[in-house]
Each structure stands twice: as structure tokens, then as C-alpha cells.
Design a protein around this motif. Structure first.
Motif, PDB file in Angstrom:
ATOM      1  N   GLN A 175       0.769  -1.088   0.251  1.00 20.54           N
ATOM      2  CA  GLN A 175      -0.032   0.129   0.103  1.00 20.54           C
ATOM      3  C   GLN A 175       0.830   1.184  -0.080  1.00 20.54           C
ATOM      4  N   LEU A 176       2.243   1.008   0.498  1.00 17.40           N
ATOM      5  CA  LEU A 176       2.906   2.200   0.526  1.00 17.40           C
ATOM      6  C   LEU A 176       3.588   2.634  -0.761  1.00 17.40           C
ATOM      7  N   LEU A 177       3.934   1.702  -1.525  1.00 14.22           N
ATOM      8  CA  LEU A 177       4.491   1.745  -2.943  1.00 14.22           C
ATOM      9  C   LEU A 177       3.504   2.788  -3.642  1.00 14.22           C
ATOM     10  N   PRO A 178       3.850   4.016  -4.145  1.00 11.34           N
ATOM     11  CA  PRO A 178       3.143   4.912  -4.887  1.00 11.34           C
ATOM     12  C   PRO A 178       2.430   4.417  -6.076  1.00 11.34           C
ATOM     13  N   VAL A 179       1.288   4.946  -6.297  1.00 12.61           N
ATOM     14  CA  VAL A 179       0.583   4.731  -7.665  1.00 12.61           C
ATOM     15  C   VAL A 179       0.349   5.886  -8.361  1.00 12.61           C
ATOM     16  N   GLU A 235       3.305  15.108  -2.596  1.00  9.32           N
ATOM     17  CA  GLU A 235       1.762  14.941  -2.185  1.00  9.32           C
ATOM     18  C   GLU A 235       1.693  13.856  -1.276  1.00  9.32           C
ATOM     19  N   GLN A 236       2.140  12.836  -1.408  1.00  7.70           N
ATOM     20  CA  GLN A 236       2.033  11.400  -0.896  1.00  7.70           C
ATOM     21  C   GLN A 236       3.011  11.423   0.299  1.00  7.70           C
ATOM     22  N   GLY A 237       3.751  12.296   0.635  1.00  6.80           N
ATOM     23  CA  GLY A 237       4.624  12.347   1.879  1.00  6.80           C
ATOM     24  C   GLY A 237       5.823  11.988   1.599  1.00  6.80           C
ATOM     25  N   TRP A 238       6.389  11.711   0.467  1.00  6.73           N
ATOM     26  CA  TRP A 238       7.753  11.497   0.360  1.00  6.73           C
ATOM     27  C   TRP A 238       8.515  12.682   0.324  1.00  6.73           C
ATOM     28  N   VAL A 239      10.044  12.554   0.640  1.00  4.42           N
ATOM     29  CA  VAL A 239      10.752  13.827   0.671  1.00  4.42           C
ATOM     30  C   VAL A 239      12.158  13.456  -0.020  1.00  4.42           C
ATOM     31  N   ALA A 240      12.238  14.420  -0.932  1.00  3.62           N
ATOM     32  CA  ALA A 240      13.539  14.087  -2.001  1.00  3.62           C
ATOM     33  C   ALA A 240      14.722  14.243  -1.113  1.00  3.62           C
ATOM     34  N   ASP A 241      15.634  13.203  -1.295  1.00  8.02           N
ATOM     35  CA  ASP A 241      16.794  13.353  -0.486  1.00  8.02           C
ATOM     36  C   ASP A 241      18.093  13.872  -1.496  1.00  8.02           C
ATOM     37  N   SER A 242      18.094  13.250  -2.750  1.00  2.73           N
ATOM     38  CA  SER A 242      19.049  13.411  -3.709  1.00  2.73           C
ATOM     39  C   SER A 242      18.215  13.359  -4.978  1.00  2.73           C
ATOM     40  N   SER A 243      18.812  14.215  -6.206  1.00  2.00           N
ATOM     41  CA  SER A 243      18.243  14.031  -7.439  1.00  2.00           C
ATOM     42  C   SER A 243      19.490  14.214  -8.607  1.00  2.00           C
ATOM     43  N   THR A 286      10.288   3.845 -13.358  1.00  2.00           N
ATOM     44  CA  THR A 286      10.565   2.876 -12.287  1.00  2.00           C
ATOM     45  C   THR A 286      10.562   3.239 -11.189  1.00  2.00           C
ATOM     46  N   LEU A 287      10.014   2.784 -10.054  1.00  2.00           N
ATOM     47  CA  LEU A 287       9.847   2.898  -8.669  1.00  2.00           C
ATOM     48  C   LEU A 287      10.287   1.636  -7.904  1.00  2.00           C
TER      49      LEU A 287
END
Length: 307
Positions: A175-179, A235-243, A286-287
């Protein structure tokens, strides 16, 4: 190695017996048996020595096709039944539980067909039953693991509790894996379907899940496609660490602190997100989600629909 014993399959006064173990005459093994039992070991028409007595209803129409003993610790039997898989599973489970077998309540992730049972007995070890529909009803492949006497196992009740906890953990991360929702103007979202790589272990906590797919979006860039999906991750609560973003590719790593139901403490989950230009106007996405690596190796799911 094998004794001439029988297994009784009975319901009230009705009963059916299966022949004792013996090798196939002149080494002529039926093709269906040989196909199921590829590899080393010996093939038999009867049941392996030491295989536990199983009392089962004769109405299931069970017929032993063949058995395989790969080594002293692995026994596999192949059975045909006239019953359908759903009815067969419920009947088998009910009867086996009355004979001391515990349902571990787990199946290969994503499995719909074949029907699957994973069982544990404090004396007889563990046993899995895989049921596949065929023209004659259902084929059952029963695999039993025999543990050496000096081997110390946890009680089945404890193993069942750990199995249920592992299944709940998988469900939570699923359920945690984003769609993701595709961009406006997408011509044809093409998510990859089916689960391709599966391994399972109930001894650890590590989970790895992957979603992948592709989108066809005219007059755009990999950076635009990346940002469209990245906004949904935020929006789903993930915080970017690097890109990192290039002309044809974009990738990033995201973090989230979660508390799995029943867990004593929170843990950090890592999400890797990639976009790449496959052809003109077509982009692969890909995720990959990884839980805390307290048990490196873990369990792996891939090919889940992305959009």
C-alpha cells in the motif's frame, strides 16, 4: 530406503488406498511424472518411507501419480484429484488441521492460481501443497521438508505468528508503494503487468518492491515527465533526498519515516525514482521501494502496475 506402507484416505466407511513405494518397472517413468520431477533423486510409484499418515475424504477422488525423494530431507508427491481447487483446498485444510497441521497462512506474493497451502507440524516438519486445475480436476504437488533429529525448530504456533506478521508487513508496503497518475496528453499508458521475480522468507524484515511502466507523451521532455510524477510523490508524503536530471534521464532518491502496524518503532523507507527517454515521446518510469536492510537479501516483487 523405502518401506511398503500405505496411506489411508477415508470418510466414514469409504476408503481408498495408495500403493506402497516402489520404483517404476524397467525404469520407464511416465512423461508427466518425469516432467514434474526434473533433477536428481529417485522417482517412485508409491509414497516415501516416513511420510506421515494423512486421513482424507475418499470423495476427493485422490490418485497417486508418483513421488520423488531428492535427498533424506526432501520428499515430493504428485496426486490427482477429481475435485476443483477451491473446494479441495478448504477440505484439505480442515482435515489436516484436525491432524495437527498448522496453516502458516502465507502464499507466494501475487499468487492467484495455483492455489497454495503452507503447513507446519511439530513432529512431521513442514509441507507445502500446490494445486493446479487441469482437465481431470486438480493436480496436487505436495512437498515435505524432513528435519534432522538434532535440528531445533521453533514451535509451529510461533512460526505461524511470525508468518502472519510477515504477510501483514508485505501488505503494508504494498500500500505504501506509490501509484502514479499519468500526465495530461498521454497517448497510451502501458504499465508492465504480472509478477516476474519472487522469493520469500519469513526470517527477516527486509522488503524490496518495484513498479515499472511507460508513457507516451508528445512534445515533452524527460525532465517534464519526471517533475509531473515527483510532485505526486511529494503529495504522498515522500521527501526528496537527492536527484539528478539530464537531457534524456532523471533520477532521485526519496525517504519516508513509517511505523508498520504492530512494530515497536518507526523505520526509514527508501524510494528510488527513475525516468528515461526510451524512444521519441516514449518514457520509461520505475519506482523501487526498499525497507530498512536489517535482513539483506529480503523478499522481492517486481512488475507491479505503475499507473
Amino acid at each position: 530406503m523405502f518401506s511398503r506402507k500405505i496411506i489411508l484416505l477415508s470418510l466414514a466407511v469409504a476408503s481408498t488406498t495408495l500403493q506402497a513405494a516402489e520404483e517404476f518397472p524397467n525404469g520407464l517413468v511416465p512423461a508427466d511424472v518425469a516432467a514434474e520431477f526434473a533433477g536428481g533423486g529417485t522417482l517412485y510409484r508409491g509414497l516415501p518411507d516416513g511420510f506421515p499418515d494423512l486421513v482424507l475424504p475418499a470423495r476427493l477422488g485422490l490418485r497417486l501419480i508418483g513421488t520423488h525423494q531428492r535427498n533424506p530431507y526432501s520428499q515430493t508427491i504428485l496426486i490427482q484429484s477429481a475435485a476443483g481447487p477451491a473446494d479441495l483446498r478448504e477440505t484439505l485444510l480442515s482435515m489436516l488441521q484436525m491432524q495437527g497441521w498448522h496453516d502458516l497462512g502465507s502464499a507466494p506474493i501475487g499468487a492467484v492460481d495455483p492455489v497454495f497451502l503452507q503447513l507446519c507440524h511439530d513432529i512431521h516438519g513442514t509441507m507445502t501443497v500446490t494445486m493446479r486445475s487441469n482437465a481431470a480436476g486438480t493436480q496436487l504437488q505436495v512437498r515435505r521438508t524432513v528435519y534432522p533429529q538434532q535440528f531445533t525448530r521453533m514451535p509451529c504456533a510461533e512460526e505461524r505468528a511470525r508468518s502472519q506478521a510477515a504477510s501483514a508487513r508485505y501488505a503494508y508496503f504494498g500500500q505504501l508503494l506509490p501509484v502514479l497518475e499519468v500526465p495530461d496528453g498521454t497517448l497510451a499508458p502501458q504499465p508492465s503487468v504480472g509478477i516476474r521475480n519472487i522469493s520469500s522468507s519469513f526470517s527477516g524484515d527486509s522488503v524490496r518492491m518495484e513498479r515499472e511502466g511507460s508513457v507516451s507523451v508528445p512534445d515533452t521532455t524527460a525532465a517534464d515527465v519526471y517533475e509531473h510524477f515527483a510532485e505526486q510523490l511529494r503529495e504522498q508524503g515522500w521527501v526528496a533526498d537527492s536527484s539528478a536530471t539530464g537531457e534524456l534521464t532523471a533520477s532521485s532518491t526519496w525517504l519516508k519515516e513509517v511505523t508498520v502496524p504492530g512494530a515497536a518503532a518507526s523505520e526509514r523507507v527508501v524510494l528510488t525514482f527513475n525516468v528515461f527517454a526510451a524512444t521519441e515521446d516514449a518514457y520509461g518510469v520505475t519506482l523501487v521501494l526498499r525497507s530498512s536492510s536489517r535482513n539483506p537479501g529480503g523478499d522481492y516483487i517486481s512488475g507491479l502496475p505503475l499507473f
